[in-house]
Design a protein around this motif. Structure first.
Motif: not given
Ligand code: GLA
Length: 417
Positions: A54-62, A200-218
């Motif tokens: 839908n041309d929106g925003f996502v926040m995935p991680a490898a 990631l902005d799925c329309r423009s494909l502009e993206h930036s990286f957000l660090p996962v906070p040190e004291d948290a785990r996924l």
């Protein structure tokens, strides 16, 4: 997956070296001769579900689970491919593409779409071995497409950048496999950066990286219920979103995707929409806002706020978008009462698969054992719990060669091993 739920950071590199050696040996035993080895990761999505198309925003991680592809060029315009996961061989002719309706379509699709984009392959022998569980919402298909794409590109001389490869792999899935997925999975598999979420902005494909906070785990919890997004429901959701845009475009100027719809406009015109379409739109509109709010919460290291946004996302996927299932709901419900859990939600396309959980590092061992036994007690199913390394694992020693191959930015995930 790592059923023991022990953090895997310490042993990851020796494990991956052992795995590389095993794959090279298998390749020699099967085809004779040497190979080059490539890999691409699966992903989790922290928030921003069903927003990419839908041309929106996502926040995935490898994630630190990969698909490996070994390759050697041949000269006959044929591709022979063996999967250790299926224990099956397939072959196809680059001049006569023909979908077969199985795993090999992902490889064939990528080869054909690369050729349509101007790349030319002599032919290849390939061996695939993936540790990304299939049908689990961790994007085993994108990992396969990207790893196969990087491997095939190695057999010819024209460079391809990572964004272009992501587009080509998505096209393979849309036009050859027949799943109308968005760009999220292929994009993060090509461009993910260790230890970071990708905004990631799925329309423009502009993206930036957000660090996962040190004291948290996924932490990933696999319900072990398989889904298949190529099956109808995913494409139905897409069509419902398109229908929402069609019905509202005559009253909302400039509306070309649900990304353009404000919550106020949706409420003002909601009587123009059948109730199901309205609910689908409400999910997408709200989810886009939640992704932006989650990015702000991460920047402020406000994990409580992030957790609330994850809870609202899950609820909306369950009630408005209707892509959850009882096992996913249960896994989230069980997580929410364990100490140290900031947030929990389903991740990926839905109808089964995994949840993603943000947890205080020191609470992880207890979380893993509590949730595994509680889920098993309620369902009779033994779940798999995977803890991403600190916070996500990388293998940076391979960067230089992969960057040279793809002529792209540093610190990425699809790489030579
Ligand atoms: C699947 C698709 C993605 C995305 C998610 C839902 O993973 O491949 O493009 O739409 O579902 O967010």
């Amino acid at each position: 997956m790592n059923p023991s739920a022990t953090p895997v950071a310490q042993s990851a590199s020796s494990q991956s070296l052992r795995r590389s050696a095993e794959i090279r040996k298998l390749f020699r035993d099967l085809y004779g001769g040497d190979c080059r080895l490539f890999r691409a990761p699966g992903r989790i999505n922290l928030i921003g579900e069903h927003t990419d198309y839908n041309d929106g925003f996502v926040m995935p991680a490898a994630i630190d689970l990969h698909c490996c592809v070994a390759v050697a060029p041949t000269a006959n315009r044929a591709v022979e491919v063996y999967s250790t996961n299926f224990n099956e061989s397939r072959s196809f002719d680059l001049d006569q593409p023909q979908p077969r309706g199985d795993w090999s379509d992902y490889v064939q699709g990528v080869a054909i779409m690369l050729e349509k984009s101007g790349y030319h392959f002599p032919g290849a022998k390939m061996l695939i071995s993936s540790e990304v569980p299939m049908g689990s919402g961790l994007s085993s298909s994108a990992a396969l497409e990207v790893a196969a794409g990087v491997a095939l590109l190695d057999t010819q001389d024209t460079p391809c950048d990572r964004v272009q490869l992501a587009h080509i792999c998505r096209r393979a899935e849309n036009e050859f496999v027949g799943a109308r997925c968005g760009i999220m999975d292929q994009f993060v598999s090509c461009n993910g950066r260790a230890g970071n979420l990708l905004m990631l902005d799925c329309r423009s494909l502009e993206h930036s990286f957000l660090p996962v906070p040190e004291d948290a785990r996924l932490v990933i919890c696999n319900t072990m219920v398989k889904h298949a997004i190529a099956g109808g429901e995913y494409n139905i959701r897409r069509a419902q979103c398109d229908e929402g845009v069609r019905l509202l475009s005559c009253v909302v100027p400039g509306l070309s995707a649900l990304r353009d719809l404000s919550p106020e406009d949706l409420e003002q015109f909601h009587e123009l929409l059948p109730s199901t379409i309205y609910k689908r739109c409400r999910h997408v509109v709200g989810e886009n806002q939640r992704v932006l709010a989650a990015a702000a919460a991460l920047e402020e290291q406000d994990l409580q706020r992030l957790g609330k946004l994850m809870a609202a996302s899950h609820q909306s996927l369950r009630d408005d978008y209707e892509v959850s299932c009882p096992e996913l709901d249960l896994m989230v419900e069980l997580a929410n009462v364990v100490e140290g859990v900031y947030g929990a939600r389903m991740t990926g396309g839905g109808f089964g698969g995994c949840t993603v959980n943000v947890i205080a590092s020191d609470a992880v061992p207890e979380f893993a054992s509590k949730i595994a036994s509680a889920y098993e007690a309620r369902t009779g199913i033994v779940p798999e719990i995977h803890v991403s390394a600190s916070p996500l694992n990388s293998n940076s020693r391979f960067h230089q060669r992969s960057v040279a191959l793809l002529r792209s930015a540093s610190n990425d995930h699809a790489q030579i091993v």
